[in-house]
Design a protein around this motif. Structure first.
Motif, PDB file in Angstrom:
ATOM      1  N   TRP B  45      31.985 -20.165  29.591  1.00  0.00           N
ATOM      2  CA  TRP B  45      31.907 -19.646  30.955  1.00  0.00           C
ATOM      3  C   TRP B  45      33.307 -19.476  31.537  1.00  0.00           C
ATOM      4  O   TRP B  45      33.589 -18.529  32.230  1.00  0.00           O
ATOM      5  N   LYS B  46      34.188 -20.426  31.236  1.00  0.00           N
ATOM      6  CA  LYS B  46      35.508 -20.427  31.861  1.00  0.00           C
ATOM      7  C   LYS B  46      36.665 -20.209  30.886  1.00  0.00           C
ATOM      8  O   LYS B  46      37.798 -20.550  31.198  1.00  0.00           O
ATOM      9  N   ALA B  52      29.730 -12.967  26.758  1.00  0.00           N
ATOM     10  CA  ALA B  52      29.566 -11.550  26.414  1.00  0.00           C
ATOM     11  C   ALA B  52      30.395 -11.192  25.175  1.00  0.00           C
ATOM     12  O   ALA B  52      29.916 -10.478  24.287  1.00  0.00           O
ATOM     13  N   ASP B  53      31.633 -11.714  25.101  1.00  0.00           N
ATOM     14  CA  ASP B  53      32.472 -11.451  23.919  1.00  0.00           C
ATOM     15  C   ASP B  53      31.819 -12.007  22.662  1.00  0.00           C
ATOM     16  O   ASP B  53      31.818 -11.370  21.603  1.00  0.00           O
ATOM     17  N   ARG B  56      29.078  -9.676  21.714  1.00  0.00           N
ATOM     18  CA  ARG B  56      29.528  -8.354  21.255  1.00  0.00           C
ATOM     19  C   ARG B  56      30.076  -8.393  19.834  1.00  0.00           C
ATOM     20  O   ARG B  56      30.017  -7.417  19.112  1.00  0.00           O
ATOM     21  N   TYR B  74      21.977 -26.784  36.392  1.00  0.00           N
ATOM     22  CA  TYR B  74      22.219 -25.448  36.932  1.00  0.00           C
ATOM     23  C   TYR B  74      22.654 -24.450  35.844  1.00  0.00           C
ATOM     24  O   TYR B  74      22.122 -23.349  35.749  1.00  0.00           O
ATOM     25  N   PHE B  75      23.602 -24.862  35.011  1.00  0.00           N
ATOM     26  CA  PHE B  75      24.110 -23.942  33.993  1.00  0.00           C
ATOM     27  C   PHE B  75      23.036 -23.562  32.978  1.00  0.00           C
ATOM     28  O   PHE B  75      22.894 -22.403  32.616  1.00  0.00           O
ATOM     29  N   ILE B  79      22.307 -20.080  34.734  1.00  0.00           N
ATOM     30  CA  ILE B  79      23.355 -19.178  34.251  1.00  0.00           C
ATOM     31  C   ILE B  79      23.114 -18.710  32.810  1.00  0.00           C
ATOM     32  O   ILE B  79      23.144 -17.513  32.531  1.00  0.00           O
ATOM     33  N   ARG B  82      20.328 -16.132  32.187  1.00  0.00           N
ATOM     34  CA  ARG B  82      20.710 -14.829  32.748  1.00  0.00           C
ATOM     35  C   ARG B  82      21.763 -14.144  31.880  1.00  0.00           C
ATOM     36  O   ARG B  82      21.647 -12.964  31.549  1.00  0.00           O
ATOM     37  N   GLU B  83      22.788 -14.901  31.482  1.00  0.00           N
ATOM     38  CA  GLU B  83      23.886 -14.305  30.704  1.00  0.00           C
ATOM     39  C   GLU B  83      23.450 -13.893  29.291  1.00  0.00           C
ATOM     40  O   GLU B  83      24.067 -13.029  28.687  1.00  0.00           O
TER      41      GLU B  83
END
Lengths: 165, 245
Positions: B45-46, B52-53, B56, B74-75, B79, B82-83
């Motif tokens: 995430w950070k 995404a990388d 891909r 939460y993550f 998150i 969704r991601e």
């Protein structure tokens, strides 16, 4: 000298003998190389134009070469393929900010200037990737993999937040 | 099936601390070497590679995403799903986080036992604290730490409680949570490498370092446990999570 495969080294190390370069044996070791700058400090931005020199990696197959490129420039090969096949999705910074936590989300309302400054200070001044989300273009040239940036990275948000404070 | 599936270890990462992601990346490399999965990536995430990388770069059409997080919070509930919704033509399945595995309790119990053995303390004399993050964003983070405290309390310790960085009771107020005297064992409910477990929690306790072992703080004996997440401890858990339907 190594049999069939691909030798990966820094472009600025030129065509000289590998004897002058340190052999990187594993992907984990390569990751350690690309994650530090010349002073040994953490290098969180993989596209930054300060990749250290003086090493080489021998990839024994095209699959391994792909893994090597994934370590040096994560996502670059996938983006390149997506671009060639016309399926590269690029958004804008506001769409990316919406998916972040509170402080970054707030940039959507009043952070336009901070984002512009961060684009200049980070993307233009330090990073070798082309931020497509900021309207830049990125085309492949013979012998070069294009380095597309499809959305702002975590370092970008840090710089944008710092620039607004 | 796993042979045709890519594995993504999804962690938090950091833009400031190079060590934060070390064990996630190391586990990914170890699992890649074993050849169980078609491909193995770590995504964060950070830090780079982003989620995404990591997606891909895959050649596989199917990926199993194992959250490198200790709680169903939460993550992992907001998150990550969704991601990793189907993107880039890769069908993704997000598993339970590694913290949901029962082995985590075993690891925590082992750390407490090890500290007690060093000083030859009996469990009944020792107060144990699970030092965790906690967040107002999701109750899951707190629950994971409290569940471990319940597991520890079944082992005959004088007391076993969870304390938090961002919720009550606070780590800094640890004296209010334990008995007035006697040794205290503090077990960080954090993944190794991050600053919370190695610097923040020890600082709040009054310890000079986050190293595993005993120290004295204002006349009290404090034993600090090792953080979780060592690759050799996590590897099999990751495989079990990825294999479960």
């Amino acid at each position: 000298m190594h049999g069939l495969g691909f030798e990966v080294r820094h472009e600025r190390d030129g065509d000289g003998s590998v004897d002058l370069l340190r052999k990187v044996e594993t992907l984990m070791e390569l990751e350690e190389v690309v994650r530090r700058d010349g002073d040994g400090k953490y290098r969180p931005l993989r596209g930054e134009r300060n990749l250290v020199q003086g090493w080489f990696y021998w990839a024994k197959s095209s699959e391994e070469l792909r893994e090597v490129l994934e370590v040096i420039y994560p996502g670059a090969v996938g983006n390149w393929e997506a671009e060639r096949e016309g399926r590269l999705v690029q958004g804008d910074w506001k769409g990316a900010a919406k998916r972040q936590m509170g402080r970054v989300q707030k940039l959507i309302e009043n952070g336009e200037k901070s984002v512009e400054r961060a684009e200049k200070e980070l993307c233009q001044a330090r990073c070798g990737k082309s931020p497509l989300w900021a309207g830049k273009t990125c085309r492949a040239e013979v012998g070069r993999i294009p380095l597309a940036c499809v959305e702002p990275c975590p370092i970008f948000w840090d710089v944008a937040l710092a620039s607004g404070s | 099936m796993l042979k045709e599936t890519a594995l993504i270890l999804a962690g938090h990462g950091s833009t400031k601390n190079a060590e934060s992601s070390r064990f996630t990346r190391e586990t990914a490399h170890r699992l890649r070497e074993r050849g169980i999965f078609a491909e193995v990536r770590a995504g964060f995430w950070k830090e780079e590679p982003s989620f995404a990388d990591a997606l891909r770069g895959l050649q596989s059409k199917r990926a199993v995403v194992v959250p490198w997080f200790l709680a169903k919070g939460y993550f992992t509930t907001q998150i990550l799903p969704r991601e990793f919704r189907e993107t880039a033509g890769v069908e993704c399945r997000v598993t339970e986080p590694i913290g949901s595995r029962p082995e985590i309790l075993e690891l925590v119990l082992g750390r407490a036992e090890k500290l007690c053995q060093i000083k030859k303390h009996q469990n009944r004399d020792v107060c144990v604290l699970i030092a965790s993050h906690g967040t107002g964003l999701h109750a899951g983070s707190r629950r994971a730490a409290e569940d471990l405290a319940v597991g520890l309390s079944k082992k005959g310790y004088r007391s076993a409680r969870a304390v938090f960085l961002e919720e009550e009771p606070r780590i800094a107020d640890w004296r209010k949570v334990v008995a007035e005297d006697g040794p205290v064992v503090v077990l960080p409910h954090f993944l190794a490498g991050g600053l919370h477990g190695s610097e923040d929690v020890p600082g709040l306790l009054g310890l000079s370092s986050g190293a595993e072992g005993w120290s004295e703080v204002g006349g009290r004996e404090i034993g600090y446990g090792a953080a979780l997440g060592r690759p050799e401890e996590m590897e099999e858990m990751v495989i079990r999570l990825a294999s479960a339907n």
